[in-house]
Design a protein around this motif. Structure first.
Motif, mmCIF file in Angstrom:
data_model
loop_
_atom_site.group_PDB
_atom_site.id
_atom_site.type_symbol
_atom_site.label_atom_id
_atom_site.label_comp_id
_atom_site.label_asym_id
_atom_site.label_seq_id
_atom_site.Cartn_x
_atom_site.Cartn_y
_atom_site.Cartn_z
ATOM 1 N N MET A 112 31.202 53.053 38.098
ATOM 2 C CA MET A 112 31.592 51.750 37.578
ATOM 3 C C MET A 112 33.109 51.688 37.496
ATOM 4 O O MET A 112 33.758 52.628 37.038
ATOM 5 N N GLN A 113 33.684 50.594 37.950
ATOM 6 C CA GLN A 113 35.125 50.389 37.901
ATOM 7 C C GLN A 113 35.477 49.381 36.812
ATOM 8 O O GLN A 113 34.731 48.421 36.577
ATOM 9 N N LEU A 114 36.589 49.620 36.141
ATOM 10 C CA LEU A 114 37.085 48.712 35.109
ATOM 11 C C LEU A 114 38.315 47.999 35.644
ATOM 12 O O LEU A 114 39.294 48.646 36.023
ATOM 13 N N TYR A 115 38.256 46.684 35.693
ATOM 14 C CA TYR A 115 39.361 45.886 36.207
ATOM 15 C C TYR A 115 40.079 45.200 35.045
ATOM 16 O O TYR A 115 39.460 44.450 34.286
ATOM 17 N N PHE A 116 41.356 45.459 34.932
ATOM 18 C CA PHE A 116 42.155 44.796 33.906
ATOM 19 C C PHE A 116 42.536 43.413 34.411
ATOM 20 O O PHE A 116 43.013 43.252 35.531
ATOM 21 N N VAL A 117 42.316 42.393 33.567
ATOM 22 C CA VAL A 117 42.594 41.012 33.944
ATOM 23 C C VAL A 117 43.986 40.620 33.451
ATOM 24 O O VAL A 117 44.256 40.658 32.245
ATOM 25 N N SER A 118 44.873 40.288 34.383
ATOM 26 C CA SER A 118 46.237 39.890 34.049
ATOM 27 C C SER A 118 46.533 38.555 34.702
ATOM 28 O O SER A 118 46.465 38.430 35.930
ATOM 29 N N GLU A 119 46.823 37.550 33.874
ATOM 30 C CA GLU A 119 47.120 36.201 34.347
ATOM 31 C C GLU A 119 46.023 35.688 35.275
ATOM 32 O O GLU A 119 46.286 35.082 36.319
ATOM 33 N N GLY A 120 44.789 35.962 34.893
ATOM 34 C CA GLY A 120 43.641 35.467 35.641
ATOM 35 C C GLY A 120 43.279 36.264 36.869
ATOM 36 O O GLY A 120 42.290 35.962 37.550
ATOM 37 N N GLU A 121 44.015 37.320 37.184
ATOM 38 C CA GLU A 121 43.757 38.118 38.380
ATOM 39 C C GLU A 121 43.209 39.489 37.991
ATOM 40 O O GLU A 121 43.713 40.139 37.074
ATOM 41 N N GLU A 122 42.152 39.928 38.697
ATOM 42 C CA GLU A 122 41.571 41.234 38.440
ATOM 43 C C GLU A 122 42.384 42.320 39.149
ATOM 44 O O GLU A 122 42.575 42.275 40.361
ATOM 45 N N ILE A 123 42.879 43.286 38.363
ATOM 46 C CA ILE A 123 43.658 44.394 38.913
ATOM 47 C C ILE A 123 42.891 45.686 38.640
ATOM 48 O O ILE A 123 42.525 45.963 37.503
#
Length: 319
Positions: free
Chosen positions: A1-12
């Protein structure tokens, strides 16, 4: 499972979620540092247990939320779940966790047979006793203490300061004047408390060239506590396990390879004669645990199962 940090509406892409717990917060010693004023220093922890991904809040001021629900106790994660910290920072979980072979299909709980309360065994480890680290605290003056762990092959291992061995599902066991048992997590658990992640955040430095020979120094970064194990056989035990863990990190299956066979450890401490008396190692482990507890550390990072032993530590240095 990958965790994506959301910054300014974009998944990083931030990091993968596997056997090692991921600690989130504003303090620099976290795995994921979020410089947000609404995030607590040590805000939340995410980890994998029994084939599922989990998140728990660590007593943060502004809370941790999964989708729109506030996290209270260990909370499972599914593909696509949004985990929010404080008022704005959030992660999106992508992917699924495959259940390890031999692990229970559902999480386990410890049931207090006298009260009916049930406590989840999250992180594969659970302690009952007088220690400040116990999941179920007893009278501080009581000497009884029991640690439970679920081994990689699904066996439940029960250890006290004096003896240890396998424990069957629903088999009652005493701790002081109280009785407990381990059962599968019911559909609607009640009366539960939170527990910690699967590994300890202590630091261990081991050497054979200390002032008087073998020496092992253990530190707790959370409070600055530091202790030196100087008794030769106990320090050598920690040295051998630390070296074995360091070697295991270079393999493709750290979780399985981190365990060291009792015979190999005994041989390293006493030579070939050590393999003829398995009880010598058990006595040494129990005495070391008592020493560590007296020094203010949780002694159960020294894990034992049938004919094998390991350190449940992430920060280990061998010199």
């Amino acid at each position: 499972m990958q965790l994506y940090f959301v910054s300014e509406g974009e998944e990083i892409l931030a990091l993968g979620l596997g056997r090692r717990p991921v600690h989130v917060g504003r303090a620099p010693d976290n795995d994921l540092v979020l410089p947000d004023a609404t995030i607590s220093a040590h805000h939340a922890t995410l980890w994998v247990e029994a084939g599922r991904a989990w998140v728990r809040d660590r007593g943060s001021k502004n809370g941790t939320f999964v989708n729109s629900d506030r996290v209270r106790g260990p909370n499972p994660l599914e593909d696509g779940d949004v985990v929010r910290f404080g008022t704005g920072s959030k992660l999106i979980a992508r992917g699924q966790i495959a259940a390890p072979a031999g692990q229970p299909a559902v999480p386990l709980v410890v049931e207090d047979m006298d009260t009916g309360l049930k406590y989840p065994v999250v992180g594969g480890r659970f302690t009952i006793g007088s220690s400040e680290f116990a999941n179920i605290p007893l009278d501080p003056d009581a000497e009884d203490e029991v640690a439970l762990s679920v081994t990689p092959d699904g066996e439940i291992w029960r250890a006290s300061m004096d003896e240890e061995g396998p424990l069957a599902i629903e088999e009652p066991f005493p701790v002081g004047a109280r009785r407990f048992r381990v059962i599968p997590l019911p559909p609607a658990p009640t009366g539960t408390v939170d527990v910690g992640p699967s590994r300890f955040r202590y630091r261990l430095l081991c050497t054979l060239d200390g002032v008087s020979g073998a020496e092992a120094v253990i530190e707790d970064p959370s409070n600055g506590r530091r202790y030196t194990v100087e008794a030769e056989n106990r320090a050598i035990l920690l040295y051998l396990l630390a070296r074995h863990q360091t070697d295991a990190r270079a393999t493709d299956d750290f979780e399985a390879q981190s365990w060291c066979a009792d015979d190999e450890v005994s041989k390293g401490i006493w030579g070939r004669k050590g393999t003829s008396d398995a009880n010598s190692l058990h006595v040494l482990v129990h005495r070391l645990r008592k020493e560590l507890k007296k020094a203010g550390f949780d002694p159960w990072f020294l894990e034992k199962r049938r004919k094998a032993i390991r350190l449940a530590l992430d920060d280990v240095t061998v010199r």
